[in-house]
Design a protein around this motif. Structure first.
Motif, short mmCIF file in Angstrom:
data_model
loop_
_atom_site.label_atom_id
_atom_site.label_comp_id
_atom_site.label_asym_id
_atom_site.label_seq_id
_atom_site.Cartn_x
_atom_site.Cartn_y
_atom_site.Cartn_z
N ILE A 9 -16.20 1.92 2.19
CA ILE A 9 -17.07 1.70 3.35
C ILE A 9 -16.36 2.24 4.59
CG2 ILE A 9 -18.18 -0.02 4.83
CD1 ILE A 9 -18.49 -1.79 2.43
N GLY A 10 -16.97 3.22 5.23
CA GLY A 10 -16.42 3.75 6.46
C GLY A 10 -16.64 2.77 7.59
N VAL A 11 -15.56 2.31 8.24
CA VAL A 11 -15.70 1.28 9.28
C VAL A 11 -15.23 1.76 10.64
CG1 VAL A 11 -15.57 -0.66 7.69
CG2 VAL A 11 -13.46 0.28 8.66
N SER A 12 -14.62 2.94 10.70
CA SER A 12 -14.19 3.49 11.98
C SER A 12 -14.27 5.01 11.87
CB SER A 12 -12.76 3.06 12.31
OG SER A 12 -12.36 3.55 13.58
N PRO A 13 -15.18 5.65 12.63
CA PRO A 13 -15.44 7.06 12.42
C PRO A 13 -14.27 7.95 12.81
CG PRO A 13 -16.63 6.26 14.34
CD PRO A 13 -16.05 5.06 13.66
N GLY A 14 -14.28 9.13 12.26
CA GLY A 14 -13.23 10.11 12.48
C GLY A 14 -12.77 10.68 11.16
N VAL A 15 -12.09 11.81 11.22
CA VAL A 15 -11.62 12.50 10.01
C VAL A 15 -10.14 12.82 10.18
CG1 VAL A 15 -11.87 14.53 8.56
CG2 VAL A 15 -13.89 13.47 9.57
N ALA A 16 -9.38 12.68 9.10
CA ALA A 16 -7.95 13.01 9.14
C ALA A 16 -7.50 13.45 7.76
CB ALA A 16 -7.13 11.82 9.61
N ALA A 17 -6.46 14.25 7.73
CA ALA A 17 -5.84 14.68 6.47
C ALA A 17 -4.33 14.57 6.62
CB ALA A 17 -6.24 16.10 6.13
N ALA A 18 -3.68 13.90 5.67
CA ALA A 18 -2.23 13.71 5.72
C ALA A 18 -1.78 13.12 4.39
CB ALA A 18 -1.84 12.78 6.88
N PRO A 19 -0.48 13.12 4.12
CA PRO A 19 0.03 12.50 2.89
C PRO A 19 -0.09 10.98 2.94
CG PRO A 19 1.63 14.04 3.84
CD PRO A 19 0.58 13.81 4.87
N VAL A 20 -0.21 10.38 1.78
CA VAL A 20 -0.29 8.92 1.65
C VAL A 20 1.08 8.29 1.83
CG1 VAL A 20 -0.61 7.06 -0.05
CG2 VAL A 20 -2.33 8.88 0.17
N ALA A 21 1.10 7.17 2.53
CA ALA A 21 2.26 6.29 2.53
C ALA A 21 1.73 4.87 2.34
CB ALA A 21 3.05 6.40 3.83
N ARG A 22 2.24 4.19 1.34
CA ARG A 22 1.71 2.87 1.00
C ARG A 22 2.49 1.77 1.73
NH1 ARG A 22 -2.05 3.03 -3.10
NH2 ARG A 22 -2.04 0.75 -2.93
N LEU A 23 1.78 0.68 2.02
CA LEU A 23 2.38 -0.48 2.66
C LEU A 23 3.40 -1.10 1.71
CD1 LEU A 23 1.91 -2.21 5.29
CD2 LEU A 23 0.60 -3.75 3.84
N ALA A 24 4.53 -1.49 2.24
CA ALA A 24 5.56 -2.11 1.42
C ALA A 24 5.05 -3.42 0.83
CB ALA A 24 6.81 -2.37 2.25
#
Length: 555
Positions: A9-24
């Protein structure tokens, strides 16, 4: 759509592309070695750990602004609740080790909030983070926290706690993707206030590994692992054009052919006031007054309310301010009101229903007295509305009470399906109505707002919810009285066009969303909006509605 693509579910508009970093991950709970040899000393250590967590949240709140500061201050109160320490003491006396006593106490709190439903149930998931932080403080382990890969990244997590979301640096975090959560979660609200693209309720994101390049669309809810470079360039170019349009966005809301749509901001506390007033809007469409009543032992005096309301009216002098009377009771209990026991608080005595009790009636009378006094001292155009109106009779009684206090413009929140179905009768006595799509969706689809397993039902694009919006808007047109939307649905630029196509006269949203909605409306004619609305109403479900509307006019 390829098989690798994921949707949430998109909840905040905008587009981005980048590598994933997961929360510890949070610290693992050690084996239970209880009972503690000295329960009193163990309780003191647990209290110290809780206070360390609360102090850290206070410090984060001091550094934050707007909604983030409000959320963190509210969070810091939970570890200091004396009832929590009492439950830890009980668990220690039952023979548990200190870490397990802390976990058990938070677990019992969590179960109680989930059982309460509504607003309190929305906060239940936050307790998991507070538990993990308290255990980490007790064991002198690193706090659960945000990654720092040394480059811009897309943050992926099972869910995000307010403390983590509020600490995000938009210069480092390109977007947020969570496996759980919903449209009204803290993650959604804070991401929107920061302007970060965000997708929630995307369970497939559990399979995203650190370093995987992803394309995230916070408007459509699409997450694309390992996207083709050409696609990324096209999407980011389009996003750059959208950002340029936002920068140029100014003035009153209107469609490309000049149809006026009032664009207003939601206001939740005095801390948000300066930032909200600075936004190029036509006023406030939802001034929540609960901040004056919750988390205190006694009711605010009329003079205290006059001062608080007056500050908002002064900040929006010459502009419209729609103030909602107290939305509390049952699911948002007040310490100074005996709410009694309710088996289903989400369907209980809340909002305008609180005035059925003597104490609630006195609170409402005092609030209307204060609003009228503050309005008389300032030049804002003050409108007043009641929450949780279900029947024409409730609407008529509230309007009459407003008139008796000298308040000229009175209306009703339409967030109960019965009020939407009978909107024409509700509007007979009211000057306006405002649709609260968050609760209206919850009640229409019988889905708890914070149940992640039901997030698809809570999507504001649900055609059944839009049917109810259409009914209310049509009633407003026939009565020649304005019907607006002040739920989170108004913050979605494409959905805002749909709402206008359904006949909605005003849209109230998070201040950060105003420019995007204004730009999108300005690119569409009223006929376009009506066509988009027709597509959404005839869709099979929320995902289909979003897809059809996004593709409108591209064939």
């Amino acid at each position: 759509m390829t098989a690798a693509e994921m949707t949430g579910i998109g909840v905040s508009p905008g587009v981005a592309a980048a590598p994933v970093a997961r929360l510890a991950p949070p610290p693992a709970l050690p084996a239970d070695t209880g009972p503690e040899p000295d329960p009193e000393a163990a309780l003191a250590e647990a209290r110290a750990a809780l206070e360390a967590v609360a102090a850290d949240l206070d410090a984060r709140a001091d550094r934050a602004e707007g909604p983030a500061a409000d959320v963190l201050f509210a969070q810091s109160m939970m570890p200091r609740d004396p009832a929590l320490a009492d439950r830890i003491a009980k668990a220690l006396s039952d023979g548990r080790s200190t870490p397990h006593a802390i976990a058990a106490a938070f677990g019992s709190f969590r179960a109680a909030l989930e059982a309460a439903g509504g607003y309190l149930a929305e906060r239940a998931a936050d307790l998991d983070d507070l538990r993990d932080r308290a255990v980490a403080a007790l064991l002198d382990l690193p706090m659960p926290g945000l990654p720092d890969p040394g480059h811009r990244f897309v943050l992926v997590a099972r869910d995000l706690a307010p403390a983590d979301t509020a600490a995000l640096d938009p210069a480092a975090v390109a977007a947020i993707v969570t496996e759980e959560g919903g449209p009204t979660s803290h993650t959604a609200i804070l991401a929107k206030s920061m302007g970060l693209p965000a997708v929630v309720a995307c369970p497939a994101a559990a399979g995203l590994a650190d370093g995987t390049e992803v394309l995230v669309d916070g408007g459509t809810g699409l997450v694309v692992p390992d996207p083709e470079p050409g696609r990324v360039r096209r999407v980011l170019d389009a996003e750059a054009r959208r950002a340029a349009a936002l920068t140029a966005s100014r003035g009153p809301g209107r469609t490309a052919d000049g149809h006026a749509v009032q664009l207003l901001v939601n206001l939740g506390s005095q801390a948000d006031l300066a930032a909200a007033a600075a936004v190029d809007s036509e006023g406030v469409g939802l001034f929540r007054t609960e901040f004056l009543f919750l988390d205190r032992e006694t009711a605010p005096s009329v003079d205290e309310q006059v001062e608080a309301y007056g500050q908002a009216f002064a900040a929006f002098s010459g502009r419209k301010v729609v103030i909602r009377t107290l939305d509390a009771g049952a699911d948002k209990p007040l310490a100074f009101v005996d709410h009694g026991h309710e088996p289903n608080p989400a369907l209980g005595v809340r909002g305008i229903r609180l005035a059925r009790t003597a104490t609630g009636a006195s609170l409402l009378d005092g609030q209307l007295t204060a609003i009228a006094a503050a309005a008389a001292q300032h030049a804002a155009d003050v409108w007043v509305m009641a929450p949780m109106v279900a029947t024409p009779g409730e609407a008529a009684a509230f309007t009459a009470q407003c008139r008796s206090h000298g308040l000229a413009t009175a209306g009703a929140m339409i967030e109960v399906p019965a009020a939407a179905l009978r909107a024409s009768r509700v509007l007979e006595s009211c000057d306006f109505a405002s649709l609260g799509t968050n609760d209206l969706g919850q009640y229409a689809l019988a889905a708890d707002r914070m149940n992640g397993a039901l997030a698809d039902l809570l999507d504001p694009w649900q055609p059944a919810l839009l049917d109810l919006v259409s009914l209310a808007a049509e009633a407003g047109r026939e009565a020649e009285k304005p019907v607006g939307v002040c739920g989170e649905a108004a913050s979605d630029p494409l959905l805002a066009c749909v709402l206008v196509g359904l006949g909605v006269a005003s849209l109230s949203m998070a201040p950060a969303a105003v420019a995007g909605v204004r730009a999108e409306l300005g690119s569409r004619t009223l006929a376009d909006c009506a066509g988009m609305a027709a597509e959404a109403l005839h869709a099979a479900d929320a995902a289909d509605a979003r897809r059809l509307v996004a593709a409108y006019g591209t064939a």
